[in-house]
Design a protein around this motif. Sequence first.
Motif, PDB file in Angstrom:
ATOM      1  N   ASN A 162       1.066  -1.318  -0.349  1.00  0.00           N
ATOM      2  CA  ASN A 162       0.384  -0.274  -0.109  1.00  0.00           C
ATOM      3  C   ASN A 162       1.251   1.025  -0.236  1.00  0.00           C
ATOM      4  O   ASN A 162       0.122   2.161   0.008  1.00  0.00           O
ATOM      5  N   TYR A 212      -5.013  -1.811  -5.005  1.00  0.00           N
ATOM      6  CA  TYR A 212      -5.736  -1.234  -5.970  1.00  0.00           C
ATOM      7  C   TYR A 212      -6.348  -2.672  -6.923  1.00  0.00           C
ATOM      8  O   TYR A 212      -7.237  -2.363  -7.226  1.00  0.00           O
ATOM      9  N   LYS A 230      -9.774  -4.215  -6.143  1.00  0.00           N
ATOM     10  CA  LYS A 230     -10.844  -3.513  -6.181  1.00  0.00           C
ATOM     11  C   LYS A 230     -11.483  -3.365  -7.416  1.00  0.00           C
ATOM     12  O   LYS A 230     -12.809  -2.700  -7.563  1.00  0.00           O
ATOM     13  N   ASN A 231     -10.908  -4.210  -7.947  1.00  0.00           N
ATOM     14  CA  ASN A 231     -11.014  -4.145  -9.927  1.00  0.00           C
ATOM     15  C   ASN A 231     -11.627  -5.529  -9.859  1.00  0.00           C
ATOM     16  O   ASN A 231     -11.288  -6.581  -9.785  1.00  0.00           O
ATOM     17  N   LYS A 234      -6.539   0.961 -15.325  1.00  0.00           N
ATOM     18  CA  LYS A 234      -6.462   0.568 -14.291  1.00  0.00           C
ATOM     19  C   LYS A 234      -7.312   1.561 -12.926  1.00  0.00           C
ATOM     20  O   LYS A 234      -7.886   2.490 -13.376  1.00  0.00           O
ATOM     21  N   ALA A 235      -8.063   0.389 -11.557  1.00  0.00           N
ATOM     22  CA  ALA A 235      -8.326   1.016 -10.723  1.00  0.00           C
ATOM     23  C   ALA A 235      -7.727   2.319  -9.971  1.00  0.00           C
ATOM     24  O   ALA A 235      -6.783   1.833  -9.861  1.00  0.00           O
ATOM     25  N   SER A 236      -8.724   2.903  -9.548  1.00  0.00           N
ATOM     26  CA  SER A 236      -7.654   4.249  -8.786  1.00  0.00           C
ATOM     27  C   SER A 236      -8.272   4.157  -6.839  1.00  0.00           C
ATOM     28  O   SER A 236      -9.825   2.937  -7.454  1.00  0.00           O
TER      29      SER A 236
END
Length: 527
Positions: free
Chosen positions: A247, A257, A260-261, A525-527
């Motif tokens: 992280n 991250y 989270k996708n 890309k997930a942010s």
Amino acid sequence: MKEKKSGNGLLITGLIVAMLFAALDNTIVGTAMPKIVGELGGLELMTWLTTAYMLTSTAIVPIAGKLADLLGRKVVYLSGIFIFMLGSALCGIASTMDQLIFYRALQGLGGGVMMPMAMIIIGDIFTGAQRAKWQGVFGGIFALASVVGPQVGGWIVDSLNWSWVFYINLPVGLLAFIFIAMGLKSHKAEGPVKFDILGMFTMIVGVVSLLLALTFGGNEYAWGSWQIISLFVLAVVGLVAFVMVENRAEEPILPMYLFKNRTFTLLNGIGFLMSLGMFGAIMFVPLFMQGIIGISASASGTVMTPMMFSMILASILAGQLVKKIGIRIQMIIGMAVMSFGFYLLSTMTMETSKLQAMTDMVILGLGMGLIMPLLTLALQESFPKSELGVVTSSSQFFRQIGGTFGMTILGAIMNHKSSTLLTNQLVPTLDKLPPQAHGMVTHMKDLVANNPQGLYSMLLSSETMNKIPQAMQNIFVPILKGTLVDSLHLVFIVGLVFVIAGLVFAPFLKNIKISDGKEPTEEKKAS
């Protein structure tokens, strides 16, 4: 244009050769193990020949994927092939079991680097539709290796010295090295390259501790022993520290991250659950065929061959089919077919024929073949090329971890169920035997309590059975076969539950589009 096609041709040839000889290695070595132990000694260390390779190859996979994104594919892939060849050469000259185990661990580092690289490079050089075709082909090659490997290993052991099990990797590896060096373009990182050293360390500590606990728990040490508990505690500490480090890292090995996708999490979850269940078939069907049907060990291998060939065929067809029906629908169909295959396995009885077992395995193989190419393809279609290495290697990593969990969980279920059944059905019979059989009774009771699979090994050895009087066989064999069937039923049902859980995940996948260009278009890309 011709030059580009020529370069791709060399590269594809190199990728095929590299994947084939890396995939063949473990099955060939497995066949040669008795001969190796016979010459080097160290029977108590034999399992480490496989464990050492598994530990290093699994732990390095996500690191290799990240390094491929940072340093480029060529330098990482060629380094992996070189390490694998060096490890193979050293294994061939090993003079003690300790040396061979250490060199197998080194070989595993190279193998772990090589495993995801072929799929990463396929993702680089082809469009989505082409990726589907080639990933199906490469999945077929991997399945083919599991069929051909034992035969090649047997021939080498019978015709040559066991060292050639490892030496054969050298000329083949050199050929792959040359083709890939000529066909794959170099890449130079822009700006300073920042390595996540702390992330690598904490991940290796966590993953290796977890794998060691799963491998030796219930076998070398009791699950409640301080050794296994300590390993699990160290695994938790290492993995928690890994998450915390990732992280904060500038260039994390496995960016948090990504979880989270939805596509990333669902696909890796499906791959994990599929591998959990799949190893139930690979591990226990030969046991069923030898212990219940009563066919020889070599003939039981032919039961697995139809599954592997149906998996090869389905993997190749999957690349064509997915363009017509889409990833989500094909994933649902594949998981449903695989679930049906496991259901059929759970219905096998002492009257099941070899032909019926083969048919069940073909159905299971078709389901697996439809799924496996999709797991990597869908990830590559959902992320930009800058993250291709990380997401592709993650798929391989979670499947390997799932396979290890599967072997451990299903093996523990098998032992627990067998011990319970044998205690209820066999021990009362043993207590009725005359005092002259006290030694045998004590030994068999110990096996019932601590190693029921060791008791079933009597069914697999004609030499052992011939030493037991026929009257005794008439008493024990029906009980052993009955408890083995009931135990395997539970194993296959639990495997079915894992696969159904993966099937439940499949409808939640987004309708990922197979792109015609090289850049994925569905998710970024997930942010």
